[in-house]
Each structure stands twice: as structure tokens, then as C-alpha cells.
Design an enzyme around this catalytic site. Structure first.
Site, PDB file in Angstrom:
ATOM      1  N   PHE A 223      -0.630   1.334  -3.834  1.00  0.00           N
ATOM      2  CA  PHE A 223      -1.540   0.110  -3.754  1.00  0.00           C
ATOM      3  C   PHE A 223      -0.889  -1.008  -4.033  1.00  0.00           C
ATOM      4  O   PHE A 223      -1.004  -1.680  -5.348  1.00  0.00           O
ATOM      5  CB  PHE A 223      -2.627   0.388  -4.640  1.00  0.00           C
ATOM      6  CG  PHE A 223      -3.368   1.605  -4.204  1.00  0.00           C
ATOM      7  CD1 PHE A 223      -4.567   1.765  -3.351  1.00  0.00           C
ATOM      8  CD2 PHE A 223      -3.115   2.845  -4.626  1.00  0.00           C
ATOM      9  CE1 PHE A 223      -5.257   2.958  -2.872  1.00  0.00           C
ATOM     10  CE2 PHE A 223      -3.661   4.207  -4.433  1.00  0.00           C
ATOM     11  CZ  PHE A 223      -4.687   4.080  -3.600  1.00  0.00           C
ATOM     12  N   SER A 246      -3.638  -1.699   1.955  1.00  0.00           N
ATOM     13  CA  SER A 246      -4.482  -1.486   3.226  1.00  0.00           C
ATOM     14  C   SER A 246      -4.522  -3.212   3.762  1.00  0.00           C
ATOM     15  O   SER A 246      -5.223  -3.401   4.851  1.00  0.00           O
ATOM     16  CB  SER A 246      -5.815  -1.089   3.003  1.00  0.00           C
ATOM     17  OG  SER A 246      -6.344  -1.510   1.718  1.00  0.00           O
ATOM     18  N   ALA A 275      -4.014   4.193   1.696  1.00  0.00           N
ATOM     19  CA  ALA A 275      -2.781   5.147   0.853  1.00  0.00           C
ATOM     20  C   ALA A 275      -3.387   6.633   0.905  1.00  0.00           C
ATOM     21  O   ALA A 275      -2.679   7.537   0.852  1.00  0.00           O
ATOM     22  CB  ALA A 275      -2.934   4.544  -0.497  1.00  0.00           C
ATOM     23  N   ASP A 295      -2.130   2.269  -8.382  1.00  0.00           N
ATOM     24  CA  ASP A 295      -3.025   1.298  -9.040  1.00  0.00           C
ATOM     25  C   ASP A 295      -4.194   1.073  -7.891  1.00  0.00           C
ATOM     26  O   ASP A 295      -4.296  -0.269  -7.523  1.00  0.00           O
ATOM     27  CB  ASP A 295      -2.245   0.088  -9.342  1.00  0.00           C
ATOM     28  CG  ASP A 295      -2.850  -0.940 -10.151  1.00  0.00           C
ATOM     29  OD1 ASP A 295      -4.183  -0.451 -10.894  1.00  0.00           O
ATOM     30  OD2 ASP A 295      -2.746  -2.063 -10.138  1.00  0.00           O
ATOM     31  N   CYS A 335      -8.957   1.144 -12.939  1.00  0.00           N
ATOM     32  CA  CYS A 335      -9.479  -0.102 -13.719  1.00  0.00           C
ATOM     33  C   CYS A 335     -10.959   0.060 -13.738  1.00  0.00           C
ATOM     34  O   CYS A 335     -11.651  -0.904 -13.713  1.00  0.00           O
ATOM     35  CB  CYS A 335      -8.995  -1.173 -12.876  1.00  0.00           C
ATOM     36  SG  CYS A 335      -9.427  -1.391 -11.080  1.00  0.00           S
TER      37      CYS A 335
HETATM   38  N1  SAH Z   1      -0.723  -3.088  -8.646  1.00  0.00           N
HETATM   39  C1  SAH Z   1      -1.091  -4.172  -8.092  1.00  0.00           C
HETATM   40  C2  SAH Z   1      -2.692  -4.283  -8.043  1.00  0.00           C
HETATM   41  C3  SAH Z   1      -3.212  -3.567  -7.153  1.00  0.00           C
HETATM   42  S1  SAH Z   1      -5.013  -3.686  -6.628  1.00  0.00           S
HETATM   43  C4  SAH Z   1      -0.761  -5.548  -8.847  1.00  0.00           C
HETATM   44  O1  SAH Z   1      -0.358  -5.114 -10.041  1.00  0.00           O
HETATM   45  O2  SAH Z   1      -0.627  -6.538  -8.541  1.00  0.00           O
HETATM   46  C5  SAH Z   1      -5.493  -2.709  -5.383  1.00  0.00           C
HETATM   47  C6  SAH Z   1      -4.988  -3.048  -4.072  1.00  0.00           C
HETATM   48  O3  SAH Z   1      -5.367  -1.845  -3.346  1.00  0.00           O
HETATM   49  C7  SAH Z   1      -5.320  -4.078  -3.348  1.00  0.00           C
HETATM   50  O4  SAH Z   1      -4.175  -4.834  -3.040  1.00  0.00           O
HETATM   51  C8  SAH Z   1      -6.021  -3.660  -2.149  1.00  0.00           C
HETATM   52  O5  SAH Z   1      -5.656  -4.399  -0.930  1.00  0.00           O
HETATM   53  C9  SAH Z   1      -5.467  -2.205  -1.810  1.00  0.00           C
HETATM   54  N2  SAH Z   1      -6.341  -1.320  -1.447  1.00  0.00           N
HETATM   55  C10 SAH Z   1      -7.584  -0.981  -1.511  1.00  0.00           C
HETATM   56  N3  SAH Z   1      -7.984  -0.070  -0.770  1.00  0.00           N
HETATM   57  C11 SAH Z   1      -6.692   0.713  -0.374  1.00  0.00           C
HETATM   58  C12 SAH Z   1      -6.444   2.005   0.545  1.00  0.00           C
HETATM   59  N4  SAH Z   1      -7.270   2.745   0.656  1.00  0.00           N
HETATM   60  N5  SAH Z   1      -5.223   2.104   0.685  1.00  0.00           N
HETATM   61  C13 SAH Z   1      -4.160   1.188   0.137  1.00  0.00           C
HETATM   62  N6  SAH Z   1      -4.380   0.037  -0.237  1.00  0.00           N
HETATM   63  C14 SAH Z   1      -5.652  -0.047  -0.749  1.00  0.00           C
END
Ligand code: SAH
Length: 391
Positions: A223, A246, A275, A295, A335
Site C-alpha cells: 500500500f 489501488s 493488494a 500499511d 491505523c
Molecule cells: N505507507 C504509505 C501510506 C499508505 S496509506 C505512506 O507512508 O505514505 C494506504 C494506501 O493504500 C493509500 O495510498 C490507498 O490508495 C491504498 N489502498 C487502499 N486500498 C487498497 C487496496 N485494496 N489495495 C492497494 N492499495 C490500497
């Protein structure tokens, strides 16, 4: 000012310094307050308990601003803002959270700094009403700031009966992309359109902690958003990186952030996908990694979602464990405030058992110090992270 009398024995949490007064704790309202008004709180015995912001629409009917008999005027706000800013004086990064709502004794107010601009979120009716005044006071306290941008486009505003707001609150209009310096890393941040206020400032120290284990490893970041961990692991010498998100916008920015940090894109694969599904596909194809970072977004936004979220956290961590080579590192976060640190560890224990893997916790991570956890307000502890070595 309206006087609100609490029910017998329902003033306990307030006396324990918790700042929320739920509608069910209220015995009597003398007056006709509207959302955003200041109200006085008293006990059944007539004891003066404090002053707070009233919210007609929310189950959290009053947010306590100050205990005891005080006048909440512009001077009071200036002192509170100043204290929160002062507490961050030693931080050297060009971006940080300046005001973290309840845990900085300012319920409903979030202020993040990105270089010469501030981003403000008003999460309660009380803060919403005075946000222009607060923006003005912030500019007085921080003369180098060029403008305050509002990102009050968050779901919790609906519980307050407030509309979404996204726009310039005061001063200059920030550029679409701002560059920030975080230790040795640089990042582009899109404060008008990005997630949260544009960046995950709560992970600053964690990016460095994770980097310690990255050298020579094939890393999967499930993520990745705008590449916070991607930049830190590649700078630390990761052999390759597969970064998944995503959101196409997030990946576009992640690509720019790798470039900004002079990182070689040859060993990087950016994948737009879900993911949960992609990790399953990787498992089926027998792909493996030496480090997996998870994350995910808040899977349990409220307590009501905890059960479902527990399953989702277990699923994704189980998949990650199956993808890890022996000696691999799992970096995993939640989180969700509803998933406490113990439950999160328990989830990892279940996932490891099902994966048939042993694991050791190397580090326990939390939100950064500019997102303090207020002892009397456990809800302020939301970010939990574990770095595990998997046998
Ligand atoms: N680790 C990053 C923050 C992650 S926030 C940092 O430190 O900057 C969570 C992220 O997950 C977001 O960018 C969101 O677009 C993504 N996301 C949400 N659902 C998802 C999914 N099912 N698969 C992949 N990414 C996803």
C-alpha cells in the site's frame, strides 16, 4: 452561555480528564444551544466542570476545551496554538503535524505544516465556526507561512452535520505540488488532492526504522501511496521494489518521488492493483520476497467494524507471511484506533500460526511524536506497527 448538567455519576470520565461528553451523559440543557456554541458543564451537585464546544448532530455532544472556570476567548486560543507549535520547535523536518486535535488539548483541530503552507482540518462544529479566526492567529504566530489551506473533506464531518470544504482559508493559494524535506529524503506532496492532508507525516520515524532492514532485499510494499517507504528502502539499498497501490494518482506521485530522490527505477515495479487480490496472485504464482511492507488504509474506522477488520488484517498478513523467504522481514501496520496494540499482535499470532511460520518481533512502532498520544484519551493512539523477522 448555556449550562449543561450531567447525570449523576456520568461526570466520571470527565473527571478522569477524558474530553468527550456523550449525549447519554446529559441530564439537562438550560438554554437552546446550536452546534458550535461554547457551553458550560456542571455536575448534579452544581460543581463547575469545564467549558466545551457543543455539537447537536453528534453523539459526542460536547468536546471539553478546558476544565474549571475559564474564559475561552481569542487569547485562550492563541496560547493553546502557541503551546502546540512550541512543542514542535525541535523538529527539523520541513513538514510535520503542528496541532493534533484532542491530544494537543484542541478537540477538532488538525493543522499540518508543509514548508511555507499550513493545511487545516476542522472536524467539529465548534472549530468550523472559528476556523478563519484560527487561521489568522496561526499566521500571526508563524510569520513565514504564506497561506492556510483547508482540507475539511473527511467523513467524520458528516457525523457533525458539516459539509466538506476544500480550499484556501487564508493567504496565498499553495502550488499543486509542494516539495518537503524529511531528513535525507525529499517528497512531493499534493495538499489539495492528496490523502489525509497530503502525506503520512505519522510515519516519519518509521520510514527510518524500516530502512535499517532493507539493504540487499527484494521488497514488496503493498500500500505504497506516494512512496514514503519506497524511497526509504531504496535509499537504504534494497535490491528491488514492487510497490502496489489501488490509486493511480498515488503511483504517479510515487514515481515522481523516486525520481526526486535520484533512485534508479530499473529495479522498481509500480503496480496499480488491489493488494488483497495481487498478493493472492503472487502466492499462487509462487513469487517470494525478502521484505513485505503492509500499511493498509483504516480497515476499522469505528468500533463497529472491528470484527470484519480483524479478518481483513489477518488475511493480508497471512498472505504476506506466505510470500516471505526464510529470514524475511514483515513490516505491518494498523491505523485503526479500534484495533489496539494487543489485538494487533494477536492477529499476527493467528496469521503466523495459519501460515505455519515462526516470527520474532524486532520493533514495535507507533505514530510519530508530533501525533502525541494523550494518556487520558486512549482514542488518540491509532497507529500500531510491528517489524517481524520470519523464520
Ligand atoms: N505507507 C504509505 C501510506 C499508505 S496509506 C505512506 O507512508 O505514505 C494506504 C494506501 O493504500 C493509500 O495510498 C490507498 O490508495 C491504498 N489502498 C487502499 N486500498 C487498497 C487496496 N485494496 N489495495 C492497494 N492499495 C490500497
Amino acid at each position: 452561555m448555556t449550562i449543561i448538567t450531567l447525570k449523576q455519576n456520568r461526570d466520571k470520565s470527565l473527571k478522569q480528564m477524558h474530553p468527550w461528553i456523550f449525549s447519554g451523559a446529559i441530564a439537562q440543557v438550560d438554554g437552546a444551544p446550536v452546534s458550535g456554541d461554547l457551553v458550560k458543564l456542571v455536575s448534579q451537585q452544581g460543581e463547575f466542570l469545564g467549558v466545551g464546544h457543543y455539537s447537536q448532530a453528534s453523539q459526542i455532544r460536547v468536546r471539553l476545551l478546558e476544565r474549571g472556570e475559564v474564559t475561552i476567548d481569542t487569547d485562550w486560543w492563541r496560547k493553546k496554538l502557541q503551546a502546540a507549535i512550541e512543542n514542535r520547535r525541535s523538529l527539523s523536518d520541513s513538514a510535520c503535524r503542528l496541532i493534533n486535535a484532542e491530544s494537543d488539548y484542541l478537540p477538532g483541530l488538525i493543522v499540518d505544516r508543509y514548508g511555507d503552507f499550513l493545511v487545516l482540518q476542522a472536524l467539529t462544529a465548534g472549530i468550523d465556526r472559528i476556523k478563519a479566526q484560527l487561521a489568522g492567529q496561526l499566521l500571526e504566530l508563524l510569520p513565514q507561512i504564506q497561506g492556510v489551506y483547508e482540507r475539511s473533506d473527511v467523513e467524520v464531518r458528516k457525523l457533525e452535520g458539516l459539509p466538506f470544504c476544500n480550499g484556501v482559508l487564508l493567504g496565498d493559494n499553495p502550488p499543486e505540488r509542494l516539495k518537503i524535506q524529511e531528513g535525507e529524503y525529499q517528497f512531493w506532496v499534493e495538499i489539495k488532492t492528496g490523502q489525509k492532508t497530503g502525506f503520512f507525516l505519522d510515519q516519519r520515524t518509521n520510514r527510518k526504522s524500516v530502512a535499517q532492514y532493507a539493504s540487499g532485499r527484494d521488497v514488496l510494499d503493498g500500500f505504497c501511496y506516494s512512496g514514503g517507504f519506497a524511497v526509504s528502502v531504496l535509499r537504504a539499498g534494497a535490491k528491488s521494489l514492487t510497490a502496489v497501490d489501488s490509486s493511480a494518482n498515488a503511483l504517479e506521485l510515487a514515481k515522481e518521488n523516486l525520481k526526486l530522490n535520484n533512485l534508479d527505477s530499473a529495479a522498481v515495479e509500480l503496480v496499480e492493483d488491489n493488494a488483497f487480490q495481487l498478493l493472492r496472485k503472487f502466492r499462487d504464482r509462487g513469487r517470494s520476497f525478502d521484505m513485505v511492507i503492509l500499511d493498509p488504509p483504516k480497515l476499522a474506522p469505528t468500533r463497529a467494524h472491528v470484527q470484519k477488520a480483524t479478518r481483513a488484517y489477518k488475511d493480508i498478513n497471512l498472505l504476506a507471511l506466505k510470500l516471505l523467504n526464510p529470514g524475511g522481514i514483515l513490516v505491518t501496520f494498523s491505523c485503526s484506533a479500534g484495533i489496539d496494540a494487543n489485538l494487533f499482535k494477536e492477529i499476527l499470532r493467528w496469521a503466523a500460526q495459519d501460515a505455519g511460520r515462526e516470527a520474532q518481533i524486532l520493533n514495535q512502532l507507533s505514530q510519530d511524536s508530533d501525533h502525541p498520544i494523550r494518556l487520558s484519551f486512549p482514542e488518540s493512539e491509532y497507529l500500531k506497527g510491528l517489524i517481524l523477522r520470519v523464520s
